[in-house]
Motif scaffolding. Structure first.
Motif, PDB file in Angstrom:
ATOM      1  N   VAL A 117      -3.028  11.931  -4.827  1.00  0.00           N
ATOM      2  CA  VAL A 117      -1.589  11.749  -5.031  1.00  0.00           C
ATOM      3  C   VAL A 117      -1.137  10.661  -4.061  1.00  0.00           C
ATOM      4  N   THR A 118      -0.737   9.531  -4.602  1.00  0.00           N
ATOM      5  CA  THR A 118      -0.366   8.427  -3.719  1.00  0.00           C
ATOM      6  C   THR A 118       1.121   8.518  -3.379  1.00  0.00           C
ATOM      7  N   ILE A 119       1.481   7.793  -2.337  1.00  0.00           N
ATOM      8  CA  ILE A 119       2.896   7.803  -1.952  1.00  0.00           C
ATOM      9  C   ILE A 119       3.618   6.614  -2.579  1.00  0.00           C
ATOM     10  N   GLU A 120       4.859   6.833  -2.902  1.00  0.00           N
ATOM     11  CA  GLU A 120       5.707   5.754  -3.425  1.00  0.00           C
ATOM     12  C   GLU A 120       7.002   5.816  -2.609  1.00  0.00           C
ATOM     13  N   ILE A 121       7.267   4.734  -1.875  1.00  0.00           N
ATOM     14  CA  ILE A 121       8.424   4.800  -0.982  1.00  0.00           C
ATOM     15  C   ILE A 121       9.686   4.197  -1.606  1.00  0.00           C
ATOM     16  N   HIS A 122       9.620   3.884  -2.876  1.00  0.00           N
ATOM     17  CA  HIS A 122      10.845   3.495  -3.588  1.00  0.00           C
ATOM     18  C   HIS A 122      11.273   4.648  -4.487  1.00  0.00           C
TER      19      HIS A 122
ATOM     20  N   HIS B 177      13.156   8.320   0.726  1.00  0.00           N
ATOM     21  CA  HIS B 177      12.406   7.572   1.745  1.00  0.00           C
ATOM     22  C   HIS B 177      12.535   6.064   1.619  1.00  0.00           C
ATOM     23  N   PHE B 178      13.393   5.636   0.712  1.00  0.00           N
ATOM     24  CA  PHE B 178      13.584   4.192   0.554  1.00  0.00           C
ATOM     25  C   PHE B 178      14.141   3.558   1.836  1.00  0.00           C
ATOM     26  N   PHE B 179      15.263   4.062   2.312  1.00  0.00           N
ATOM     27  CA  PHE B 179      15.866   3.486   3.525  1.00  0.00           C
ATOM     28  C   PHE B 179      14.986   3.733   4.756  1.00  0.00           C
TER      29      PHE B 179
ATOM     30  N   GLY C  19       4.534  15.485  -4.031  1.00  0.00           N
ATOM     31  CA  GLY C  19       5.439  15.056  -5.101  1.00  0.00           C
ATOM     32  C   GLY C  19       4.973  13.726  -5.663  1.00  0.00           C
ATOM     33  N   GLY C  20       5.104  13.564  -6.956  1.00  0.00           N
ATOM     34  CA  GLY C  20       4.674  12.336  -7.613  1.00  0.00           C
ATOM     35  C   GLY C  20       5.495  11.163  -7.138  1.00  0.00           C
ATOM     36  N   SER C  21       6.427  10.718  -7.941  1.00  0.00           N
ATOM     37  CA  SER C  21       7.193   9.575  -7.494  1.00  0.00           C
ATOM     38  C   SER C  21       8.502   9.474  -8.245  1.00  0.00           C
ATOM     39  N   PHE C  22       9.389   8.707  -7.676  1.00  0.00           N
ATOM     40  CA  PHE C  22      10.682   8.378  -8.280  1.00  0.00           C
ATOM     41  C   PHE C  22      11.553   9.583  -8.657  1.00  0.00           C
ATOM     42  N   PRO C  23      11.819  10.478  -7.702  1.00  0.00           N
ATOM     43  CA  PRO C  23      12.780  11.540  -8.013  1.00  0.00           C
ATOM     44  C   PRO C  23      14.193  10.986  -8.222  1.00  0.00           C
ATOM     45  N   GLY C  24      14.423   9.746  -7.858  1.00  0.00           N
ATOM     46  CA  GLY C  24      15.740   9.132  -8.087  1.00  0.00           C
ATOM     47  C   GLY C  24      16.113   8.231  -6.925  1.00  0.00           C
ATOM     48  N   GLY C  25      16.446   6.986  -7.232  1.00  0.00           N
ATOM     49  CA  GLY C  25      16.740   6.015  -6.178  1.00  0.00           C
ATOM     50  C   GLY C  25      18.209   5.997  -5.805  1.00  0.00           C
ATOM     51  N   SER C  26      18.489   5.609  -4.577  1.00  0.00           N
ATOM     52  CA  SER C  26      19.866   5.406  -4.116  1.00  0.00           C
ATOM     53  C   SER C  26      20.550   4.359  -4.993  1.00  0.00           C
ATOM     54  N   PRO C  27      21.864   4.504  -5.243  1.00  0.00           N
ATOM     55  CA  PRO C  27      22.570   3.437  -5.964  1.00  0.00           C
ATOM     56  C   PRO C  27      22.347   2.072  -5.316  1.00  0.00           C
ATOM     57  N   ILE C  28      22.234   2.044  -4.004  1.00  0.00           N
ATOM     58  CA  ILE C  28      22.060   0.761  -3.314  1.00  0.00           C
ATOM     59  C   ILE C  28      20.670   0.180  -3.534  1.00  0.00           C
TER      60      ILE C  28
ATOM     61  N   ALA D   1       0.814  -1.226   0.000  1.00  0.00           N
ATOM     62  CA  ALA D   1       0.000   0.000   0.000  1.00  0.00           C
ATOM     63  C   ALA D   1       0.844   1.272   0.000  1.00  0.00           C
ATOM     64  N   TYR D   2       2.110   1.134   0.365  1.00  0.00           N
ATOM     65  CA  TYR D   2       3.008   2.296   0.350  1.00  0.00           C
ATOM     66  C   TYR D   2       3.748   2.458  -0.980  1.00  0.00           C
ATOM     67  N   CYS D   3       3.414   1.574  -1.921  1.00  0.00           N
ATOM     68  CA  CYS D   3       3.934   1.786  -3.266  1.00  0.00           C
ATOM     69  C   CYS D   3       2.754   1.429  -4.162  1.00  0.00           C
ATOM     70  N   SER D   4       2.961   1.224  -5.411  1.00  0.00           N
ATOM     71  CA  SER D   4       1.890   0.724  -6.265  1.00  0.00           C
ATOM     72  C   SER D   4       0.567   1.478  -6.111  1.00  0.00           C
ATOM     73  N   GLY D   5       0.599   2.756  -5.775  1.00  0.00           N
ATOM     74  CA  GLY D   5      -0.620   3.566  -5.807  1.00  0.00           C
ATOM     75  C   GLY D   5      -1.655   3.248  -4.759  1.00  0.00           C
ATOM     76  N   GLY D   6      -1.290   3.047  -3.507  1.00  0.00           N
ATOM     77  CA  GLY D   6      -2.235   2.783  -2.425  1.00  0.00           C
ATOM     78  C   GLY D   6      -2.500   4.029  -1.586  1.00  0.00           C
ATOM     79  N   HIS D   7      -1.701   4.215  -0.525  1.00  0.00           N
ATOM     80  CA  HIS D   7      -1.942   5.329   0.396  1.00  0.00           C
ATOM     81  C   HIS D   7      -1.874   6.685  -0.290  1.00  0.00           C
ATOM     82  N   VAL D   8      -2.843   7.511   0.080  1.00  0.00           N
ATOM     83  CA  VAL D   8      -2.923   8.852  -0.483  1.00  0.00           C
ATOM     84  C   VAL D   8      -2.190   9.816   0.457  1.00  0.00           C
ATOM     85  N   GLN D   9      -1.507  10.778  -0.119  1.00  0.00           N
ATOM     86  CA  GLN D   9      -0.814  11.771   0.705  1.00  0.00           C
ATOM     87  C   GLN D   9      -1.813  12.762   1.298  1.00  0.00           C
ATOM     88  N   LEU D  10      -1.593  13.089   2.544  1.00  0.00           N
ATOM     89  CA  LEU D  10      -2.461  14.016   3.256  1.00  0.00           C
ATOM     90  C   LEU D  10      -2.522  15.346   2.501  1.00  0.00           C
TER      91      LEU D  10
END
Ligand code: C2O
Length: 494
Positions: free
Chosen positions: A125-130, A134-136, A246-255, A111-120
């Motif tokens: 606008v859903t949250i994407e934690i990848h 906010h990944f780590f 913010g939408g999603s995927f501004p850029g992931g960590s190399p890890i 629910a925290y990715c794939s278009g589930g939880h909506v941002q307050l």
């Protein structure tokens, strides 16, 4: 702070327009937070059962609890393994709509990715934690509550989840405790190849005798390379800024790109899909190791702070059910220090730390793959669909710039895409891999438009190829999976 590369004026204007259309004032940036009521189903059905229970703010334990020591899964003793197995079995046995139920807990991730939880403060606008800073942090918070719930279920406050020590030669396969098909730790969708070897990124075997040893060495090199690439700066380590609205995927960590994603995609069918990966108990051990890499990096003394000071980072918050069945809002600043959360990782040797970056002989690669000759600076036509390998000379705009930016990477989020990034000297010589871009498959009935970027530190690799003082470097982008489904907007070194 380092900027996220060159964003074109048109793209910036489009982003502002998008925010305004969503009713968000672009001037007032704010930390992400979650709407406690609204969750969109988007075909995946992983939203939690609705709850109107009052939300409480997270407080670290007021009473001292025993320190929880997370250990490598392949070294757990029988007693610890049994406890863990029992805790997961109890989780699986809970009623389907109980917040601690195994599927519910897996769905928390979904629910925290794939278009589930909506941002307050937004309608949809859903949250994407990848794919962002906010990944780590999100995964650390998630593991924290997961671990406390398991401890509660077996009535053991010292219970700690194990970590899948895939960065150690002895841990590069699915740990034994997960293999018994009668165990609660089993998942039937794993790939048989994963029983022999955990691939951290591009370390496939060639079937020859001794291949496994080569693959393991390759894994150590991947670890070294990705850790070095991420360690260049704090903002590279965490990934791009994701702020409220913010939408999603501004850029992931190399890890996040590697070793994180290859472990997912090479382990099994459930593991390779973000929305279902929590169905495999290995998910927890996998992310425990990813979390451990954060703790290792944090512990390496450095000139700059290991925390992003931006309040939009520190005050971002997420909602979880805790071990007392409270609904808790936890902020990123609460998860920065694992000790304050009551756990540590057992110290194990880090063989990959001192391994040398591999420099390949480029002439043989050129013959083998028939790569185009380097284009003159600026002559490669961007945006570029990565149907085949692309090679471009890149000027280091900052003097001796050590951050490579691949910008405007455009794809449909449902597609699995992987390309590798190599650097070499303009006047020839060997090339070295600097990093890779990996996007994991997502399920959705609609297109998931993604425009993201990738930032990697190249100080280590340019030293290895002897280009530290050069003002131009050749960058090669080499598609591995789904190259025809991705376009790249530009490559720069800042
Ligand atoms: Cu949230 Cu490894 O994925």
């Amino acid at each position: 702070m380092a900027s996220w590369g060159t964003i074109t004026r048109a793209a910036a204007a489009a982003a502002v327009l998008l925010l305004m259309l969503r009713g968000i004032d672009p001037a007032a940036s704010a930390p992400v937070s979650i709407d406690p009521i609204n969750c969109l189903d988007s075909g995946l059905k992983c939203c939690p059962p609705p709850s109107y229970k009052e939300i409480v703010d997270f407080k670290p334990d007021s009473q001292p609890t025993p320190l929880r020591i997370r250990r490598p899964a392949h070294t757990l003793d029988a007693e610890a393994a049994q406890k863990y197995e029992k805790a997961i079995a109890l989780m699986r046995a809970l009623p389907r709509d109980h917040p601690w139920n195994f599927i519910q807990q897996s769905n928390v991730h979904c629910a925290y990715c794939s278009g589930g939880h909506v941002q307050l403060g937004t309608k949809n606008v859903t949250i994407e934690i990848h794919g962002s800073w906010h990944f780590f942090t999100w995964h650390r918070a998630y593991l924290y509550f997961y671990e406390r719930i398991l401890g509660k279920l077996i009535n053991d406050a010292s219970f700690a989840i194990p970590f899948w020590n895939w960065d150690d030669l002895a841990g590069m396969s699915i740990p034994t405790i997960y293999r018994d098909n009668t165990s609660s730790l089993f998942n039937p969708t794993r790939y048989p190849t994963a029983l022999n070897f955990t691939n951290l990124g591009g370390c496939e075997g060639d079937g020859t005798p001794g291949s496994l040893d080569k693959q393991k060495l390759c894994n150590l090199q991947v670890m070294h390379r990705q850790f070095a690439a991420a360690s260049n700066s704090t903002s590279i380590f965490f990934g791009g800024a994701l702020r409220a609205g913010g939408g999603s995927f501004p850029g992931g960590s190399p890890i996040e790109n590697s070793p994180h994603s290859p472990v997912h995609v090479t382990t099994g069918a459930d593991m390779s899909q973000i929305s279902k990966s929590g169905y495999d108990p290995l998910f927890i051990a996998h992310h425990s190791n990813v979390d451990r890499l954060w703790a290792i990096w944090e512990g390496i003394p450095g000139k700059s702070s290991k925390v992003i000071a931006d309040p939009d980072f520190l005050d971002a918050s997420f909602l979880f059910w805790d071990e007392n069945l409270e609904r808790v809002r936890i902020r990123v600043r609460d998860v920065i220090d694992p000790r304050k959360l009551g756990y540590v990782y057992q110290d194990v040797p880090l063989k990959w730390m001192d391994i040398k970056t591999r420099v390949e002989d480029e002439t043989s690669i050129l013959q083998a793959q028939d790569l185009a000759r380097p284009y003159p600076v600026g002559k490669l036509n961007f945006p570029l669909r990565l149907r085949s390998a692309a090679k471009v000379n890149v000027r280091r705009t900052a003097s001796r710039g050590e951050t490579l930016v691949v910008s405007d990477i455009e794809l449909d989020g449902r597609d699995y895409v992987w390309f590798d990034i190599y650097v070499s000297r303009v006047d020839g010589g060997g090339r070295a891999q600097a990093g890779c871009f990996i996007h994991m498959e997502r399920r959705s009935d609609k297109k998931i438009p993604i425009i993201t970027k990738m930032q990697i530190g190249i100080a280590d690799v340019i030293k290895q190829i002897g280009a530290a003082a050069d003002d131009q470097i050749v960058v090669t982008l080499e598609p591995k999976v789904g190259g025809d489904k991705v376009t790249v907007g530009g490559v720069s070194i800042i």
